[in-house]
Motif scaffolding. Structure first.
Motif, short mmCIF file in Angstrom:
data_model
loop_
_atom_site.label_atom_id
_atom_site.label_comp_id
_atom_site.label_asym_id
_atom_site.label_seq_id
_atom_site.Cartn_x
_atom_site.Cartn_y
_atom_site.Cartn_z
N ARG A 275 -17.92 8.15 9.64
CA ARG A 275 -17.10 9.35 9.43
C ARG A 275 -17.94 10.48 8.86
NH1 ARG A 275 -11.19 7.41 6.92
NH2 ARG A 275 -10.24 6.94 8.96
N GLU B 173 -14.59 10.89 13.27
CA GLU B 173 -14.93 9.49 13.08
C GLU B 173 -15.30 8.87 14.42
OE1 GLU B 173 -11.68 7.24 11.47
OE2 GLU B 173 -10.81 6.89 13.44
N ARG C 72 -17.67 1.63 11.52
CA ARG C 72 -17.14 3.00 11.64
C ARG C 72 -18.08 3.99 10.96
NH1 ARG C 72 -12.06 4.07 8.18
NH2 ARG C 72 -13.68 4.65 6.68
#
Length: 462
Positions: free
Chosen positions: A119, A89, A117
């Motif tokens: 991932r 991540e 974010r």
């Protein structure tokens, strides 16, 4: 894609190794000046100071960070398959001190927070472990892809009625998990149950992938007591990777499925003894006001959860406050003079724990317990390393087990994990962390052999 990732990691490792190779001095008889690589290696961030731009931005109240973490894990025994996996991540964080930015003292205490974010979980070991989502070996797989996690404002009173930080108001697009049941020591660990889920996520959205509108109010009349309460928009399927945390209308297809999501927490934060050992003892109540059928077939307007948190620093290594001077000319005795007290030494032993309870009629995991120990600076000379051990246990609903039996499925009973880690802090901004996990009754049905997992977590701040 994997080739590109290998090139990136190889380059990163090469830079790290190159930075520790001594550079010979070209100045005879003089101290060697710091090289570019030395400055970079000893700096705060892996991407450097951006030719001074980063310091300039921080002076204006703007802080930008990029954090990368990756798990390389392998199931060496048990599970569905003995094989390895990889997930990662990247967090992009922005924090703004508004008073600094606009040079207006009237808004002192006002800040802005944002986070995006990314991932990558396609090759994660989780799919081979046989566990459910709570006890996944890696916590970096939920909400895969890009997610717009945070965008909110917070105001904390610099002083009110003679009390600093008496009142905090915060609102916007938030992740409630980041604001309630906060346990910093648990973030050392890799397993999702210990790191984020805390046994709550089987019952209601609880984790870093659920973002929603709302805010909280916090009162802290003394340094050792606080009370805070949050009110949020609750909606189903909020952690679905396909929505990228952009469900600003909640369940837009059918708003009748939207509801109230409220969390309240009260706690004390004492500093015990002459070493001022810090502690946190808190109790919380969560209400998820989205309609949900119970295992008895009866629809419920919502469900609720209780949690108790007990965290305590058990031991602090001493901080020197005196220094010896030269021997006196007359008596030859060593004399000392007091110097200003240093900051409290963070090295020492920390304990953290959580206990949860929820009604079993419409909650999959009505009971959960977590306990862990973290020692910061256990090995002499390795003051910033961390050593940790933690155990988590979850018991599944008897009501849900009866439904499993009626459907001809093996009923779920309980599941647990033991994890041990050592974080080797390479420098200020990078670390490598060997990890060991032993997962008991993966999937909670007794159909999968216990997992033994070995691996590494790598992390860096850029």
């Amino acid at each position: 894609k994997n080739k590109h990732m290998k090139v990136i990691y190889s380059s990163l490792v090469g830079l790290l190794l190159a930075s520790i190779v001594p550079v010979p001095s070209i100045y005879a008889g003089e101290a060697s000046p710091k090289s570019f690589l030395t400055d970079w290696w000893d700096g705060k961030y892996g991407s450097g100071n951006w030719f001074g731009a980063r310091d300039s931005l921080e002076d204006q109240g703007i802080e930008l960070k990029v954090n990368w973490r990756a798990n390389f894990l392998a199931i060496v025994d048990g599970g569905l398959q003995q094989r390895g996996g990889f997930d990662q991540e990247i967090n992009f964080d922005a924090n703004v001190d508004v008073a600094k930015l606009i040079q207006w003292e009237a808004v002192d205490g006002l800040s802005l927070t944002g986070n995006v974010r990314w991932r990558e979980a396609t090759h994660s070991v989780n799919q081979y472990s046989g566990t459910d989502s709570t006890f996944r070996p890696s916590a970096f797989t939920g909400g895969a892809g890009w997610r717009f996690r945070k965008a909110y404002a917070t105001y904390g009173t610099p002083e009110m009625f003679g009390v600093k930080n008496l009142l905090t108001l915060s609102g916007g697009w938030q992740v409630p998990t980041d604001l309630f049941l906060v346990q910093p020591e648990s973030k050392l660990f890799v397993n999702q149950s210990i790191r984020t889920a805390k046994g709550i996520n089987p019952n209601l959205p609880w984790g870093g992938s659920f973002s929603t509108w709302g805010g909280y109010v916090k009162l802290q009349p003394t340094a050792w007591f606080y009370a805070q309460s949050g009110l949020y928009l609750g909606y189903p399927n909020g952690t679905d990777p396909r929505n990228h945390a952009l469900s600003f209308a909640g369940n837009a297809q059918d708003p009748s499925f939207n509801g109230i999501y409220s969390i309240s927490e009260i706690g004390v934060t004492p500093k015990i003894g002459p070493s001022k050992l810090s502690g946190k003892y808190a109790a919380g109540f969560i209400y998820w006001g989205v309609e949900k059928n119970g295992y008895d077939g009866v629809p419920y307007d919502g469900n609720f959860q209780f949690y108790w948190q007990a965290d305590q620093q058990l031991y602090r290594e001493s901080s020197p406050e005196e220094q010896p001077l030269a021997k006196g000319p007359a008596d030859g005795k060593t004399v000392t003079t007091p110097v200003a007290a240093k900051k409290l030494n963070p090295q020492g032993l920390y304990f953290f724990s959580t206990i949860n309870f929820a009604p079993p009629v419409n909650n999959l995991m009505p009971f959960y317990v977590l306990a862990g120990l973290v020692y910061k600076g256990l090995i002499p000379g390795r003051d910033t390393d961390q050593t940790g051990i933690a155990f988590a246990y979850g018991s599944y609903s008897f009501d849900a087990a009866q439904v499993d039996e009626r459907r001809g499925n093996e009923p779920r009973s309980d599941q647990a994990v033991l994890e041990m880690d050592y974080r080797f802090q390479i420098n200020t901004w990078a670390y490598v962390q060997p990890t060991f996990q032993y997962i008991i009754r993966p999937g909670a049905r007794g159909l999968v052999e216990n997992d033994t997992i070995l691996g590494l977590q790598l992390g860096a701040n850029f």
